[in-house]
Design a protein around this motif. Structure first.
Motif, PDB file in Angstrom:
ATOM      1  N   PRO A 204      21.521 -44.124 -21.441  1.00 11.52           N
ATOM      2  CA  PRO A 204      20.843 -45.386 -21.774  1.00 11.52           C
ATOM      3  C   PRO A 204      20.761 -46.383 -20.632  1.00 11.52           C
ATOM      4  N   GLN A 205      21.538 -46.154 -19.554  1.00 17.12           N
ATOM      5  CA  GLN A 205      21.510 -47.087 -18.425  1.00 17.12           C
ATOM      6  C   GLN A 205      20.898 -46.469 -17.167  1.00 17.12           C
ATOM      7  N   VAL A 206      20.499 -45.218 -17.240  1.00 13.26           N
ATOM      8  CA  VAL A 206      19.785 -44.562 -16.133  1.00 13.26           C
ATOM      9  C   VAL A 206      18.451 -44.127 -16.711  1.00 13.26           C
ATOM     10  N   ILE A 207      17.440 -44.962 -16.519  1.00 11.20           N
ATOM     11  CA  ILE A 207      16.214 -44.828 -17.304  1.00 11.20           C
ATOM     12  C   ILE A 207      14.976 -44.696 -16.421  1.00 11.20           C
ATOM     13  N   GLU A 208      14.005 -43.973 -16.956  1.00  9.15           N
ATOM     14  CA  GLU A 208      12.691 -43.930 -16.317  1.00  9.15           C
ATOM     15  C   GLU A 208      12.007 -45.280 -16.544  1.00  9.15           C
ATOM     16  N   VAL A 209      11.482 -45.864 -15.473  1.00 13.12           N
ATOM     17  CA  VAL A 209      10.815 -47.150 -15.618  1.00 13.12           C
ATOM     18  C   VAL A 209       9.316 -47.062 -15.345  1.00 13.12           C
ATOM     19  N   TRP A 210       8.887 -46.057 -14.570  1.00  9.18           N
ATOM     20  CA  TRP A 210       7.476 -45.960 -14.219  1.00  9.18           C
ATOM     21  C   TRP A 210       7.121 -44.499 -14.009  1.00  9.18           C
ATOM     22  N   ASN A 211       5.965 -44.105 -14.519  1.00  4.72           N
ATOM     23  CA  ASN A 211       5.484 -42.734 -14.349  1.00  4.72           C
ATOM     24  C   ASN A 211       4.132 -42.763 -13.655  1.00  4.72           C
ATOM     25  N   LEU A 212       4.049 -42.108 -12.516  1.00  2.00           N
ATOM     26  CA  LEU A 212       2.800 -42.020 -11.755  1.00  2.00           C
ATOM     27  C   LEU A 212       2.212 -40.633 -12.006  1.00  2.00           C
ATOM     28  N   VAL A 213       1.090 -40.582 -12.701  1.00  2.00           N
ATOM     29  CA  VAL A 213       0.465 -39.305 -13.039  1.00  2.00           C
ATOM     30  C   VAL A 213      -0.711 -39.054 -12.110  1.00  2.00           C
ATOM     31  N   PHE A 214      -0.702 -37.891 -11.493  1.00  2.00           N
ATOM     32  CA  PHE A 214      -1.775 -37.494 -10.577  1.00  2.00           C
ATOM     33  C   PHE A 214      -2.727 -36.581 -11.363  1.00  2.00           C
ATOM     34  N   MET A 215      -3.700 -37.197 -11.994  1.00  2.00           N
ATOM     35  CA  MET A 215      -4.554 -36.522 -12.974  1.00  2.00           C
ATOM     36  C   MET A 215      -5.618 -35.692 -12.245  1.00  2.00           C
ATOM     37  N   GLU A 216      -5.470 -34.376 -12.301  1.00  2.00           N
ATOM     38  CA  GLU A 216      -6.431 -33.540 -11.581  1.00  2.00           C
ATOM     39  C   GLU A 216      -6.873 -32.292 -12.343  1.00  2.00           C
ATOM     40  N   PHE A 217      -6.351 -32.087 -13.582  1.00  2.00           N
ATOM     41  CA  PHE A 217      -6.720 -30.913 -14.363  1.00  2.00           C
ATOM     42  C   PHE A 217      -7.168 -31.297 -15.770  1.00  2.00           C
ATOM     43  N   ASN A 218      -7.871 -30.366 -16.397  1.00  2.00           N
ATOM     44  CA  ASN A 218      -8.199 -30.490 -17.814  1.00  2.00           C
ATOM     45  C   ASN A 218      -7.636 -29.254 -18.514  1.00  2.00           C
ATOM     46  N   ARG A 219      -6.750 -29.480 -19.499  1.00  2.00           N
ATOM     47  CA  ARG A 219      -6.188 -28.373 -20.260  1.00  2.00           C
ATOM     48  C   ARG A 219      -7.198 -27.974 -21.327  1.00  2.00           C
ATOM     49  N   MET A 220      -7.647 -26.718 -21.260  1.00  2.00           N
ATOM     50  CA  MET A 220      -8.667 -26.246 -22.178  1.00  2.00           C
ATOM     51  C   MET A 220      -8.041 -25.735 -23.483  1.00  2.00           C
ATOM     52  N   ALA A 221      -8.885 -25.443 -24.465  1.00  2.00           N
ATOM     53  CA  ALA A 221      -8.400 -24.975 -25.768  1.00  2.00           C
ATOM     54  C   ALA A 221      -7.671 -23.640 -25.657  1.00  2.00           C
ATOM     55  N   ASP A 222      -7.996 -22.827 -24.635  1.00  2.00           N
ATOM     56  CA  ASP A 222      -7.312 -21.542 -24.454  1.00  2.00           C
ATOM     57  C   ASP A 222      -6.072 -21.664 -23.566  1.00  2.00           C
ATOM     58  N   SER A 223      -5.650 -22.926 -23.289  1.00  2.00           N
ATOM     59  CA  SER A 223      -4.451 -23.260 -22.500  1.00  2.00           C
ATOM     60  C   SER A 223      -4.645 -23.116 -20.994  1.00  2.00           C
ATOM     61  N   SER A 224      -5.812 -22.730 -20.551  1.00  2.00           N
ATOM     62  CA  SER A 224      -6.054 -22.638 -19.117  1.00  2.00           C
ATOM     63  C   SER A 224      -6.246 -24.037 -18.526  1.00  2.00           C
TER      64      SER A 224
END
Length: 484
Positions: A204-224
């Motif tokens: 509870p005192q060692v926490i994630e404060v910020w998430n930087l997402v490098f958005m470069e893919f699209n997950r398709m319905a077949d999981s690819s």
């Protein structure tokens, strides 16, 4: 630093970096069959990431109200029991749509946290994506190299797909991410255990404060995974957690985001907030958290009901009413009065609270009155069931479940009442019925969406004319099958 200053500092910083500041989107989702509520800052921009809508501003920043109550992102029953889960929360975010990428996102995050907010550099750790064989993805050495410009390599930790590859759901935009964690423990505790050993360990005192997402893919319905047309940046920083770190307190509920609500609850109940793990303290936290979620949902057009999103809101509100009644002795409606505190606190950033204040208070008060009557009926039913029982007898699991499902009694409350009469509770039978209900709910709420099928390419902006016309000539551009 006051929370309103923390929020404004974030927005001002990214305005300096040529970001357009945009208002929060409504939390209630009406145009996406795969979502009931906005549960992440990126949800309103999904079509921009996919290239389905034209980009008006390549750089934007905002504070987005989000709601998480179920699924992989949260569990309603945890909220209030611990001090860091919430139903409603604010997500501070900066976004790039095909403009800057990893280097700028990392450099600006470090600059804001250490130069503007003055967080201690020696308390910060970061994680980077360590790669995944199943998806054929290598480790994110580019992000690691950028972080090495700001901190020692032993503070940069590789993490697996579960922690460091962000996906909004079964399908849709996704990508590797880099999380920033802060160690808020006392110096004595830090000397005993290295903070890097506690990252992503639910401390509870060692926490994630910020998430930087490098958005470069699209997950398709077949999981690819298919590369997106452009690379994007999607960051999310938990406002409540950031306030805890900057205000030097040990709990989100000790920040000035929640203390005005806790003070108002204390005044209404005649009790003081204990700040511990007692049921009384949990009740304070549950009510303070839940009134925010319910008020914003109503302001955004979602009223409590018995189905869909409305049932989620009713369930949240009833949980608050039940905790107030059971552990604070509040057997008359009072939660609606807390909307005045929200108005004072948040209308400057979220004007919809002030605009819909009367409606919010009216709806909450009516729901309180109704459910308090239901709770009273549940007590009568329990009293009738135990009337002929003697010490050592067991309450049947189906009765315990009915009290939970119909009357809002958690099993621990029923067990407490039973123990006062030296009765036992069939917890195994209750658990089996509860699990069966959860399975039914999961199946009923399961939505699958196929990939979009493009009929005709279109670069312009589409226009919705349904407010002014009941019929119009249209051209089908794309379609997909959604199964519920």
């Amino acid at each position: 630093m006051e929370s309103r200053v923390i929020r404004q500092t974030f927005l001002d910083f990214f305005k300096e970096k040529n970001h357009t500041i945009v208002p929060s989107a409504p939390m209630v989702v009406k145009d996406d069959p795969t979502l009931m509520f906005i549960n992440a800052g990126m949800n309103p921009f999904k079509d921009l990431f996919l290239g389905n809508q034209p980009v008006k501003h390549a750089r934007i920043a905002d504070t987005q109200k989000c709601l998480r109550v179920s699924g992989k992102h949260n569990d309603l029953e945890e909220v209030g029991v611990d001090t860091y889960h919430h139903t409603l929360f604010e997500m501070l975010g900066n976004w790039s749509f095909g403009d800057y990428f990893k280097a700028e996102a990392i450099d600006w995050a470090w600059e804001l946290l250490t130069d503007r907010y003055k967080l201690d550099k020696d308390r910060l750790y970061v994680t980077v994506f360590g790669g995944d064989q199943g998806d054929g993805l290598p480790a994110d050495d580019e992000a690691r190299a950028q972080w090495q410009k700001h901190m020692a390599d032993d503070r940069i930790l590789a993490a697996d797909k579960k922690d460091n590859f962000w996906e909004m759901g079964e399908t849709g935009p996704c990508g590797p991410c880099s999380e920033i964690h802060v160690d808020l423990r006392d110096d004595d505790e830090r000397a005993k255990v290295d903070g890097r050993e506690l990252v992503n360990m639910d401390h509870p005192q060692v926490i994630e404060v910020w998430n930087l997402v490098f958005m470069e893919f699209n997950r398709m319905a077949d999981s690819s995974l298919v590369p997106l047309p452009n690379k994007h940046i999607d960051t999310g920083m938990g406002f409540e957690r950031l306030a805890m770190a900057l205000q030097g307190v040990k709990s989100n509920y000790d920040t000035d985001i929640f203390t005005p609500l806790l003070d108002a609850i204390a005044k209404a109940s005649g009790k003081s907030y204990p700040g511990d793990d007692s049921q009384e303290a949990v009740a304070f936290r549950v009510i303070a958290d839940h009134v925010r979620a319910v008020a914003f949902s109503i302001a955004d057009g979602q009223l409590p009901s018995n189905t869909g999103a409305g049932y989620v809101i009713r369930r949240i509100l009833r949980r608050a009413v039940r905790y107030g009644s059971s552990f604070l002795g509040m057997n008359e409606p009072f939660i609606h009065t807390l909307v005045d505190v929200l108005d004072d606190q948040m209308s400057g950033t979220f004007p919809e609270i002030k605009a819909q204040k009367g409606l919010i208070q009216q709806v909450i008060e009516q729901e309180e009155q109704s459910f308090l009557r239901t709770l009273a009926s549940g007590m009568e039913k329990l009293a009738m069931a135990t009337k002929q029982m003697k010490a050592g007898d067991e309450l049947a699991g189906d009765l315990v479940f009915e009290l939970y499902d119909t009357f809002g009694f958690p099993v621990d409350l029923t067990a407490l009442i039973a123990s006062e009469q030296e009765l036992k509770v069939d917890e195994a039978g209750f658990s089996a019925l509860l699990e069966a209900q959860k399975n039914r709910s999961r199946e009923a709420g399961k939505i699958t969406a196929d990939d979009w099928q493009v009929v005709e390419a279109h670069e312009g902006v589409t226009e919705f004319v349904g407010y002014d016309h009941t019929s119009a000539e249209v051209k089908l551009l794309r379609h997909r099958e959604v199964t519920a």
